[in-house]
Scaffold this active site. Structure first.
Site, short mmCIF file in Angstrom:
data_model
loop_
_atom_site.label_atom_id
_atom_site.label_comp_id
_atom_site.label_asym_id
_atom_site.label_seq_id
_atom_site.Cartn_x
_atom_site.Cartn_y
_atom_site.Cartn_z
CB CYS A 73 -0.95 0.00 1.20
SG CYS A 73 -0.25 -0.75 2.69
CG HIS A 132 -1.09 3.87 4.67
ND1 HIS A 132 -1.83 3.47 5.76
CD2 HIS A 132 -0.48 2.74 4.19
CE1 HIS A 132 -1.68 2.14 5.92
NE2 HIS A 132 -0.87 1.69 4.98
O1 L14 Z 1 1.02 -5.70 1.97
O2 L14 Z 1 -0.06 -2.39 7.74
O3 L14 Z 1 3.08 -6.07 2.48
O4 L14 Z 1 0.53 -4.09 8.93
C1 L14 Z 1 1.89 -5.96 5.28
C2 L14 Z 1 1.79 -5.16 6.58
C3 L14 Z 1 0.46 -4.28 4.15
C4 L14 Z 1 0.37 -3.48 5.42
C5 L14 Z 1 1.95 -5.66 2.77
C6 L14 Z 1 0.34 -3.56 7.85
C7 L14 Z 1 1.75 -5.02 4.12
C8 L14 Z 1 0.50 -4.38 6.59
#
Ligand code: L14
Ligand code: 25A
Length: 343
Positions: free
Chosen positions: A133, A246
Site C-alpha cells: 500500500c 496512509h
Molecule cells: O502488503 O499495515 O506487504 O501491517 C503488510 C503489513 C500491508 C500493510 C503488505 C500492515 C503489508 C501491513
C-alpha cells in the site's frame, strides 16, 4: 468483446481487504459471470452479499479454482504462497495482494497508472502481484516526475493507518481508545505497544540491516515498478492511531531542474492523482478525506531549499482501496479487456 463475462473468486473474502475487493467489483460493475467467496474454515457458512444476493463463504482449498478465470487473493502471505500455484495450475490468473510473490522476477508487480504493460508477464506463472500500500501511493505521483525530471533519490516517511494490519488491528485501536478514555486497563495484542494515542516506528518485522521489512518493501518494489535499479530510496515507516488512510512525507532529488510550480501543474493532469494544495485556506491532503475514495491526494508541494533540485510533498491515499483492493481490481480489469476472452 465488450460483453465478455468472467468467473471470479475472492480468497480472504471475509477480511478487511477482501471485503473491499467485493465492494470494488460491485461499484465498478466488473463483468462477472459467477463469483465465489473463499476464506479459512473459521468462516465457512458465513454469508456475504454481492449486489444484494447472499453468497455462502467456502473453504479455500487446492481445488477451489477449477473453472475460475481470475482469483483476487488477500488472505496473508503464507496462504498466497501455498494456494496461488494451485490456482494458476488450473488456468486461473491470480492477482495477489500479499508480499509473497512481489519480488519474484517472473511475477509482474503492477500499478495500472504506472506500468500497465507489465500485466502481459502474467503468462510466466499465472500470477500478478499487487504492490504494498505505501509503495502504490508513492509511485502514482512520482512516476510522471521520474519520467520528466529523472529522480535520483527518494526520502520517505510514512504515517500508516491500522487497517493495513486487518480487522483485528481496527478493533484494537477502537478498544484501546475507549479503555484509555474511561481509565480502564487495556491489552496490546496486535502490536507490541499501545497504538492508541501513540506512534510506533515499527511496521512488519525488523531485518538484519536495522530497517523494517515494510521499509525495504518500499525500496525494492519502487525500483521494480519503475524498472530502474539506480533510483535511491530510503524509508521510515510509522504506525499512527488512524483507522483508514496512509499519509507520507516525500522528499525527492531530481537530475534535471525542477520547481514546485511545474510539479503542481504536472500532477494536476496526472491520472489517479488529485492535487489538494491551498494552504492559505487550510487545504491539504488528509487521511479522513482520502478514506472511501480512490484518488491519491497530493499537497504541500514545495521546493526543497536545502538542495539544487529538490521537492517536498505530502501524499495521502486510502490504504485499503487504492493501496490494496482497488489496485487489484484495476489489474483484473486490464486482464479482462486486453488478455482474457471470457464467455
Ligand atoms: O502488503 O499495515 O506487504 O501491517 C503488510 C503489513 C500491508 C500493510 C503488505 C500492515 C503489508 C501491513
Ligand atoms: O498471514 P500473514 O501474512 O501474517 O497476514 C495475515 C493478515 O494480513 C491481513 C489479514 O487481515 C490477516 O490478518 N492482510 C491480508 N492481506 C493484506 C493486505 N494486502 C492484509 N493486510 C494488509 N494488506 P484480515 O484479518 O482483514 O483478513 C484475513 C483474511 O484472510 C483469510 N484467511 C486467513 N487465513 C486463511 C484465510 N483464508 C484461507 N485460508 C487461510 N489459511 C481470513 O478468513 C480473512 O478473510 P478467516 O476465515 O480466517 O477470518 C474471518 C474472520 O475471523 C476472524 N479471525 C481471524 N483470526 C482468527 C479469527 N477468529 C478466530 N480465531 C482466529 N485465529 C477475523 O476477525 C476475520 O474477520
Amino acid at each position: 468483446m465488450t460483453d465478455s463475462r468472467f468467473n471470479i473468486a475472492v480468497a480472504g473474502a471475509t477480511g478487511a481487504v477482501g471485503n473491499q475487493m467485493i465492494s470494488c467489483l460491485e461499484e465498478r460493475n466488473f463483468p462477472i459471470k459467477s463469483i465465489k467467496f473463499l476464506a479459512s474454515s473459521r468462516s465457512v457458512g458465513r454469508k456475504l452479499k454481492y449486489k444484494g444476493r447472499d453468497i455462502a463463504v467456502e473453504e479455500l482449498t487446492e481445488t477451489s479454482f477449477k473453472g475460475i478465470d481470475i482469483a483476487l487473493f488477500s488472505a496473508g502471505g503464507g496462504t498466497s504462497e501455498k494456494f496461488a500455484p494451485f490456482a494458476a495450475n488450473d488456468g486461473c490468473v491470480v492477482v495477489d495482494n500479499s508480499s509473497a510473490w512481489r519480488m519474484d522476477p517472473e511475477v509482474p508487480l503492477v500499478v495500472p497508472e504506472v506500468n500497465p504493460h507489465a500485466v502481459a508477464q502474467y503468462r510466466n506463472k499465472g500470477i500478478i502481484a499487487n504492490p504494498n500500500c505505501s509503495t502504490i501511493q508513492l509511485v502514482v505521483p512520482l512516476h510522471p516526475l521520474h519520467q520528466k525530471y529523472g529522480i535520483k533519490r527518494i526520502v520517505v516517511s510514512t504515517y500508516q493507518a491500522v487497517s493495513g494490519t486487518g480487522k483485528k488491528a481496527i478493533d484494537e485501536l477502537d478498544s484501546q481508545t475507549r479503555a484509555i478514555l474511561n481509565f480502564k486497563k487495556h491489552e496490546n495484542k496486535v502490536y507490541p505497544h499501545t497504538i492508541a494515542f501513540n506512534c510506533l516506528p515499527h511496521i512488519d518485522v525488523f531485518l538484519e540491516n536495522g530497517y523494517t521489512k515494510e521499509e525495504m518493501k518500499m525500496v525494492h518494489e519502487t525500483r521494480k515498478i519503475f524498472e530502474d535499479d539506480t533510483i535511491g530510496v530510503t524509508a521510515t515507516t510509522v504506525r499512527v492511531p488512524v483507522f483508514f488512510g496512509h499519509s507520507e512525507s516525500i522528499n525527492i532529488e531530481t537530475i534535471k531542474n525542477v520547481s514546485a510550480i511545474e510539479v503542481r501543474a504536472l500532477l494536476e493532469r496526472t491520472s489517479g492523482v488529485k492535487v489538494v494544495d491551498d494552504p492559505e485556506n487550510n487545504r491539504y491532503p488528509l487521511a479522513i478525506d482520502a478514506a472511501g475514495q480512490d484518488l491519491t491526494l497530493v499537497g504541500r508541494i514545495r521546493d526543497d531549499e536545502s538542495i539544487e533540485n529538490g521537492i517536498n510533498m505530502w501524499v495521502v491515499a486510502d490504504n485499503i482501496r487504492k493501496g490494496a483492493a482497488t489496485n487489484a481490481v484495476q489489474i483484473a480489469e486490464i486482464l479482462t479487456k486486453e488478455y482474457l476472452s471470457g464467455e
